[in-house]
Design a protein around this motif. Structure first.
Motif, PDB file in Angstrom:
ATOM      1  N   PHE A 328      23.990  15.422 130.942  1.00 24.35           N
ATOM      2  CA  PHE A 328      25.087  14.895 130.100  1.00 24.35           C
ATOM      3  C   PHE A 328      25.636  13.651 130.791  1.00 24.35           C
ATOM      4  CE2 PHE A 328      29.490  14.708 128.722  1.00 24.35           C
ATOM      5  CZ  PHE A 328      29.459  15.121 127.402  1.00 24.35           C
ATOM      6  N   TYR A 329      25.534  12.489 130.128  1.00 23.31           N
ATOM      7  CA  TYR A 329      25.921  11.231 130.775  1.00 23.31           C
ATOM      8  C   TYR A 329      27.185  10.644 130.108  1.00 23.31           C
ATOM      9  CZ  TYR A 329      21.295  11.867 132.699  1.00 23.31           C
ATOM     10  OH  TYR A 329      20.219  12.414 133.332  1.00 23.31           O
ATOM     11  N   ILE A 330      27.699   9.565 130.709  1.00 18.11           N
ATOM     12  CA  ILE A 330      28.998   9.031 130.255  1.00 18.11           C
ATOM     13  C   ILE A 330      28.972   8.644 128.779  1.00 18.11           C
ATOM     14  CG2 ILE A 330      30.753   7.261 130.588  1.00 18.11           C
ATOM     15  CD1 ILE A 330      29.872   6.976 133.450  1.00 18.11           C
ATOM     16  N   VAL A 331      27.896   8.004 128.347  1.00 18.78           N
ATOM     17  CA  VAL A 331      27.863   7.552 126.948  1.00 18.78           C
ATOM     18  C   VAL A 331      27.875   8.759 126.006  1.00 18.78           C
ATOM     19  CG1 VAL A 331      26.577   6.236 125.232  1.00 18.78           C
ATOM     20  CG2 VAL A 331      26.731   5.397 127.561  1.00 18.78           C
ATOM     21  N   GLN A 332      27.259   9.855 126.439  1.00 18.90           N
ATOM     22  CA  GLN A 332      27.305  11.047 125.590  1.00 18.90           C
ATOM     23  C   GLN A 332      28.727  11.592 125.503  1.00 18.90           C
ATOM     24  OE1 GLN A 332      24.268  14.009 126.231  1.00 18.90           O
ATOM     25  NE2 GLN A 332      25.179  15.411 124.769  1.00 18.90           N
ATOM     26  N   TYR A 333      29.469  11.456 126.586  1.00 16.21           N
ATOM     27  CA  TYR A 333      30.877  11.881 126.550  1.00 16.21           C
ATOM     28  C   TYR A 333      31.632  11.058 125.493  1.00 16.21           C
ATOM     29  CZ  TYR A 333      35.728  12.543 127.831  1.00 16.21           C
ATOM     30  OH  TYR A 333      37.069  12.806 127.765  1.00 16.21           O
ATOM     31  N   ILE A 334      31.375   9.747 125.485  1.00 14.31           N
ATOM     32  CA  ILE A 334      32.044   8.875 124.513  1.00 14.31           C
ATOM     33  C   ILE A 334      31.629   9.274 123.094  1.00 14.31           C
ATOM     34  CG2 ILE A 334      32.215   6.481 123.695  1.00 14.31           C
ATOM     35  CD1 ILE A 334      31.710   5.673 126.696  1.00 14.31           C
ATOM     36  N   TYR A 335      30.334   9.491 122.910  1.00 12.26           N
ATOM     37  CA  TYR A 335      29.824   9.879 121.590  1.00 12.26           C
ATOM     38  C   TYR A 335      30.430  11.221 121.156  1.00 12.26           C
ATOM     39  CZ  TYR A 335      26.687  11.661 118.039  1.00 12.26           C
ATOM     40  OH  TYR A 335      26.190  12.210 116.890  1.00 12.26           O
ATOM     41  N   ARG A 336      30.444  12.160 122.091  1.00  9.19           N
ATOM     42  CA  ARG A 336      30.950  13.507 121.787  1.00  9.19           C
ATOM     43  C   ARG A 336      32.392  13.427 121.282  1.00  9.19           C
ATOM     44  NH1 ARG A 336      30.908  19.075 123.463  1.00  9.19           N
ATOM     45  NH2 ARG A 336      32.994  19.748 123.975  1.00  9.19           N
ATOM     46  N   ASN A 337      33.224  12.693 122.013  1.00 10.12           N
ATOM     47  CA  ASN A 337      34.640  12.647 121.647  1.00 10.12           C
ATOM     48  C   ASN A 337      34.901  11.804 120.398  1.00 10.12           C
ATOM     49  OD1 ASN A 337      36.580  14.067 123.640  1.00 10.12           O
ATOM     50  ND2 ASN A 337      34.908  13.253 124.867  1.00 10.12           N
ATOM     51  N   TYR A 346      39.418  10.077 119.315  1.00 12.38           N
ATOM     52  CA  TYR A 346      39.093   8.645 119.368  1.00 12.38           C
ATOM     53  C   TYR A 346      39.732   7.959 120.578  1.00 12.38           C
ATOM     54  CZ  TYR A 346      37.788   9.506 114.492  1.00 12.38           C
ATOM     55  OH  TYR A 346      37.227  10.008 113.351  1.00 12.38           O
ATOM     56  N   GLY A 347      40.959   8.357 120.900  1.00 10.95           N
ATOM     57  CA  GLY A 347      41.670   7.721 122.011  1.00 10.95           C
ATOM     58  C   GLY A 347      40.939   7.937 123.328  1.00 10.95           C
ATOM     59  N   LEU A 348      40.533   9.190 123.558  1.00  8.92           N
ATOM     60  CA  LEU A 348      39.819   9.489 124.804  1.00  8.92           C
ATOM     61  C   LEU A 348      38.477   8.764 124.845  1.00  8.92           C
ATOM     62  CD1 LEU A 348      40.078  13.284 125.698  1.00  8.92           C
ATOM     63  CD2 LEU A 348      40.796  11.320 127.051  1.00  8.92           C
ATOM     64  N   ALA A 349      37.782   8.777 123.702  1.00 10.05           N
ATOM     65  CA  ALA A 349      36.469   8.123 123.643  1.00 10.05           C
ATOM     66  C   ALA A 349      36.616   6.636 123.955  1.00 10.05           C
ATOM     67  CB  ALA A 349      35.848   8.323 122.267  1.00 10.05           C
ATOM     68  N   SER A 350      37.648   6.008 123.379  1.00  8.59           N
ATOM     69  CA  SER A 350      37.855   4.576 123.618  1.00  8.59           C
ATOM     70  C   SER A 350      38.233   4.310 125.071  1.00  8.59           C
ATOM     71  CB  SER A 350      38.944   4.036 122.695  1.00  8.59           C
ATOM     72  OG  SER A 350      38.533   4.137 121.374  1.00  8.59           O
ATOM     73  N   ALA A 351      39.093   5.173 125.621  1.00  9.14           N
ATOM     74  CA  ALA A 351      39.494   4.988 127.021  1.00  9.14           C
ATOM     75  C   ALA A 351      38.277   5.106 127.943  1.00  9.14           C
ATOM     76  CB  ALA A 351      40.552   6.017 127.397  1.00  9.14           C
ATOM     77  N   ALA A 352      37.418   6.081 127.664  1.00  7.51           N
ATOM     78  CA  ALA A 352      36.215   6.250 128.486  1.00  7.51           C
ATOM     79  C   ALA A 352      35.299   5.041 128.337  1.00  7.51           C
ATOM     80  CB  ALA A 352      35.484   7.523 128.093  1.00  7.51           C
ATOM     81  N   SER A 353      35.234   4.503 127.111  1.00  2.00           N
ATOM     82  CA  SER A 353      34.359   3.340 126.920  1.00  2.00           C
ATOM     83  C   SER A 353      34.926   2.114 127.631  1.00  2.00           C
ATOM     84  CB  SER A 353      34.121   3.065 125.444  1.00  2.00           C
ATOM     85  OG  SER A 353      35.272   2.537 124.864  1.00  2.00           O
ATOM     86  N   LEU A 354      36.259   2.054 127.770  1.00  2.00           N
ATOM     87  CA  LEU A 354      36.851   0.949 128.534  1.00  2.00           C
ATOM     88  C   LEU A 354      36.459   1.036 130.008  1.00  2.00           C
ATOM     89  CD1 LEU A 354      40.478   0.738 127.066  1.00  2.00           C
ATOM     90  CD2 LEU A 354      38.560  -0.802 126.652  1.00  2.00           C
ATOM     91  N   LEU A 355      36.470   2.270 130.531  1.00  3.21           N
ATOM     92  CA  LEU A 355      36.058   2.440 131.935  1.00  3.21           C
ATOM     93  C   LEU A 355      34.591   2.062 132.111  1.00  3.21           C
ATOM     94  CD1 LEU A 355      37.823   5.806 132.894  1.00  3.21           C
ATOM     95  CD2 LEU A 355      38.466   3.487 133.540  1.00  3.21           C
ATOM     96  N   LEU A 356      33.758   2.491 131.151  1.00  2.00           N
ATOM     97  CA  LEU A 356      32.335   2.156 131.234  1.00  2.00           C
ATOM     98  C   LEU A 356      32.138   0.647 131.139  1.00  2.00           C
ATOM     99  CD1 LEU A 356      29.380   3.165 131.284  1.00  2.00           C
ATOM    100  CD2 LEU A 356      29.454   3.233 128.802  1.00  2.00           C
ATOM    101  N   ALA A 357      32.909   0.015 130.218  1.00  2.00           N
ATOM    102  CA  ALA A 357      32.810  -1.439 130.058  1.00  2.00           C
ATOM    103  C   ALA A 357      33.181  -2.148 131.356  1.00  2.00           C
ATOM    104  CB  ALA A 357      33.709  -1.893 128.924  1.00  2.00           C
ATOM    105  N   SER A 358      34.153  -1.600 132.076  1.00  2.00           N
ATOM    106  CA  SER A 358      34.552  -2.222 133.351  1.00  2.00           C
ATOM    107  C   SER A 358      33.384  -2.191 134.336  1.00  2.00           C
ATOM    108  CB  SER A 358      35.735  -1.471 133.966  1.00  2.00           C
ATOM    109  OG  SER A 358      36.702  -1.249 133.017  1.00  2.00           O
ATOM    110  N   VAL A 359      32.692  -1.058 134.386  1.00  2.00           N
ATOM    111  CA  VAL A 359      31.546  -0.940 135.298  1.00  2.00           C
ATOM    112  C   VAL A 359      30.463  -1.936 134.898  1.00  2.00           C
ATOM    113  CG1 VAL A 359      29.703   0.616 136.079  1.00  2.00           C
ATOM    114  CG2 VAL A 359      32.030   1.477 135.792  1.00  2.00           C
TER     115      VAL A 359
END
Lengths: 377, 433
Positions: A328-337, A346-359
């Protein structure tokens, strides 16, 4: 011959016409001494000229209309700013389909609620980010509030480390092999590149069949060799192993091609010089190939890293993220939420995608810095 | 001059009449957002055509979309102010803020109240004080096991009947497995909805007086421990619960391929099993196993809900009322082979005709439908409460994935229960705001 100098062409169209006539005369040149050549030339040229003039008139008409529209705009904006006017359509597409979703995603990362309309969502500040970072011990996802996210982070770090390293090494040795004088070199170059052309879903489905415990070909051979059947996608370690193997197999061809291009740009004279100095194959690789391949390797490494961090589709089809959360990887977490659960977060998914975007941003900046450094070396 | 005037007047009349004609025929157009499981769209279309004939000036359009997309499409539509008039959905509590109360437009509100499950009605309402009528549950489903009758016959094992426990059923299935050599004895879809029936049968009581849930109870633990035991003993296909990440997975293919003795699924599979198994082997639906909490499966199904964004509330109400009448309900269930949601039909039973009079339904399907119809009457109140609770989604997703983690060895049962509890508490707190 009508090749003598003419008045300078007034515009690009007359220049094209003159070029056309010049080319035609050049073609007919061997026939010019024949009797009646001028009449023949006229008969040949006439239809072309008619078509040409019709096309000329059409284009001229279109240009006039364009001019009618654009001239007032140019007068209003000035010549320099006209560039912005011309890139406007592309910028609109980019703005609507890339920039706007990015801005919305950024905003949604700081909101909560079930609505998909931003105006109906509640502003919660950094609450989503705080929730993602709410962890007693970052090395143990079970102590984190969003344990799926941290499982995803841990798995992604593991995947990126092993997959990128193994793939770059494999791609390098494959490129070196394909750069040598081997039989059916063209065929093998195509074979290694072929998986790159396949959709990730197709790749995953093919491997899923091959790895099947009951009917998979890999288990068939294991049984033939006297081993027990292995349910590869049920065992955590095997699942992690095969996810990396499948990713390597699917992507290696692309990086092999880049490295092959890098290898071919190394002058043969350097190898000849090394041979004259008594270098063997290993020394040539160590002291000629590797140092000169560093710029290409850097590009390959960074591109592979960026792609590995985004791992999702292939693995999602192959294992669904399982067994448990082993793949289970980060993008799947975003997709799941965002899309996989009801009610969606949606809020959690977007926040996680912001962290991924930073990386990803850091990796991209790193690539740019390395590329510039290589250019200046 | 006269001729010219005549021509002009004639032309104007023709134009006016041609403009008026279609306008009268389509005074009101109702749009239903629809998905198909099978051929029910065709049957609904037949019925709507009859409704249109009886009600000139009303036309009804079925906007068909894939089931996988329908809830997201509806979410976007209602939030964008572009809602259809009616929608056929399964996630009924999710959209209850957007429903239209059709009480003023139905002939007899008491008929609705007495003909359909109070839990289903409540799932569409905004709270305990709300008495509105918002939709028609016209596809009922019940979860219960299927067995491979041919394997039982080959093994010389008599299938169990009403009153048998899960332990007894699994023991019988294992005996069949060991005699016939099929890979697996028992399986249950990777879904908390499917597991909730056994949980409640084993004594699970989830709801507190205030509507919140307590996950840690005897029935929940007993059902999960049973599932763990199946995995440890290798009598269930591990790919279903362990090898599937965070996704719903059905064990249907194992049953269809004759690799499984007993399969816990539900009534929605009947038509698919008839088509896919054919004459390969005999199968049957059996009553839900019994435990301290009774012998219950889980209810479910789909309904047609009226949406408040409609421009024609009266026509929507009248159409829904027409569809809910006994004649239409009887025809609908008999032809679609859906379990009845109409209480009188549950009691009297349905004469299953199928959609094609020339091809009566498969006898195995009819027998299974009768078993499932009987199961409706046995459904525990706790099962209805769970299915139609606003916390159902939080429970289903989290229970499924956390139990999956327990089976994969990532969490202990206690840790999983704590995680599920946290999720349903959070959902409950959100509801209170």
């Amino acid at each position: 011959m009508s090749t003598e100098a003419k008045a300078p062409p007034s515009n690009i169209l007359t220049m094209a016409r003159d070029t056309f006539l010049y080319e035609l005369d050049y073609l007919l040149h061997p026939l010019q001494k024949l009797k009646g050549f001028n009449r023949f030339r006229y008969m040949v040229i006439l239809p072309f000229l008619t078509v040409y003039h019709m096309a000329y008139l059409l284009i001229l008409g279109l240009l006039s209309i364009m001019d009618l529209i654009l001239s007032p705009i140019q007068r209003a904006l000035g010549t320099t700013r006209m560039a912005y006017f011309f890139i406007l359509p592309n910028m609109l597409v980019f703005g609507i389909f890339v920039l706007l979703p990015m801005v919305l995603n950024f905003y949604i990362g700081f909101t909560s609620g079930q609505s998909i309309r931003v105006e109906n969502r509640d502003w919660v500040g950094t609450q989503n980010l705080e929730r993602l970072m709410d962890c007693e011990n970052f090395t143990d996802p079970n102590t984190c509030r969003e344990d799926f996210f941290w499982n995803g982070v841990r798995n992604t770090v593991f995947f990126v480390s092993i997959q990128v390293a193994s793939m770059v090494i494999l791609a390098l040795f494959t490129a070196i092999s394909l750069n040598g004088k081997i039989l059916f070199r063209g065929f093998f170059r195509s074979v290694f590149f072929y998986p790159v052309l396949l959709s990730p879903v197709v790749v995953a489905l093919i491997w899923k069949w091959m790895l099947d415990a009951e009917s998979g070909i890999i288990n068939y051979f294991l049984v033939q060799l006297g081993f027990d059947r292995v349910n590869f996608l049920i065992d955590r370690n095997w699942a992690r192993f095969w996810v990396i193997v499948v990713s390597d197999w699917a992507q290696m061809g692309f990086y092999t091609l880049i490295l092959l291009a890098g290898l071919q740009s190394i002058p043969a004279s350097l190898y000849e010089a090394a041979e004259m100095d008594g270098a063997n194959a290993v020394s040539k690789f160590r002291y000629v190939t590797l140092p000169l391949l560093v710029p290409t390797m850097t590009v390959v490494l960074v591109l592979a890293l960026i792609r590995a961090v985004q791992v999702f589709d292939q693995v999602f089809v192959l294992t669904g993220g399982g067994p448990g959360t082993a793949t289970f990887y980060i993008v799947q977490y975003i997709y799941r939420n965002g899309f996989g659960i009801t009610p969606a977060q949606y809020g959690l998914a977007s926040a996680a995608s912001l962290l991924l975007a930073s990386v990803l941003l850091l990796l991209t900046l790193g690539q740019l810095w390395l590329a510039r450094r290589n250019d200046t070396v | 001059m006269k001729i010219r005037t005549l021509i002009v007047v004639t032309l104007l009349l023709v134009l006016a009449l041609s403009a008026m004609g279609p306008a009268r025929a389509q005074d009101v157009e109702l749009r239903i957002l629809w998905y198909n499981d099978g051929i029910e769209g065709q049957i609904m279309r037949d019925m709507l055509d009859r409704y249109q004939e009886a009600n000139p000036g009303v036309s009804v359009v079925l906007d068909e979309v894939a089931f996988a997309d329908i809830h997201n499409i509806l979410q976007t539509a209602v939030e964008g102010g572009d809602a259809p008039d009616i929608a056929r959905i399964t996630q009924i509590p999710r959209f209850r803020d957007y429903y239209l109360d059709i009480t003023p437009y139905v002939a007899d509100p008491a008929y609705w109240e007495n003909s359909f499950s109070p839990f289903a009605q409540a799932s569409m309402r905004k709270g305990p004080d709300d008495t509105g009528i918002y939709g028609l549950l016209n596809q009922f489903t019940v979860s219960a096991p299927y067995i491979n009758v041919t394997l039982f016959e080959q093994a010389g094992v008599e299938p169990l009947g009403e009153g048998a426990t899960w332990e007894e059923w699994v023991a019988a299935a294992e005996e069949v497995q060991s005699v016939t050599g099929v890979p697996y004895a028992v399986a249950i879809d990777r879904s908390a909805h499917r597991l909730a029936g056994p949980m409640i049968s084993m004594g699970a009581v989830f709801f507190n007086e205030d509507g919140s849930m307590t996950i840690d109870n005897e029935g929940f633990r007993a059902a999960v421990n049973m599932l763990i035991d199946w995995h440890e003993r290798g009598i269930t296909p591990p790919d279903v619960w362990v090898g599937s990440g965070d996704q719903y997975v059905a064990a249907r293919d194992y049953f269809v391929n004759g690799e499984l003795v007993m399969y816990m699924a539900g009534s929605w599979l009947i038509n698919g099993l008839v088509n896919d198994i054919g004459d390969t082997f005999d199968w049957a639906a059996v009553p839900n196993p019994t435990g301290p909490g009774g012998s219950t499966g889980m209810p479910g199904g789909a309904g047609m809900v009226a949406l408040a964004g409609t421009d024609h509330p009266e026509e929507v109400g009248k159409l829904m009322d027409w569809l809910a009448q006994p004649e239409q309900m009887t025809e609908w269930f008999a032809r679609t082979l859906f379990l009845p949601s109409h209480l009188a039909l549950v009691e009297s039973g349905v004469e299953w005709t199928g959609n094609d009079p020339a091809n009566p339904p498969d006898p195995k399907a009819v027998a299974a439908l009768d078993v499932f119809t009987t199961e409706i009457g046995k459904l525990a109140e706790e099962a209805y409460r769970l299915q139609y609770s606003p916390l159902i989604d939080a429970f289903n997703i989290n229970a499924r994935d956390r139990i999956g983690q327990v089976l994969a060895g990532e969490l202990t049962l206690d840790e999983a229960i704590a995680r599920i509890q946290e999720a349903v508490d959070e959902a409950f707190a959100a509801l209170q705001q």
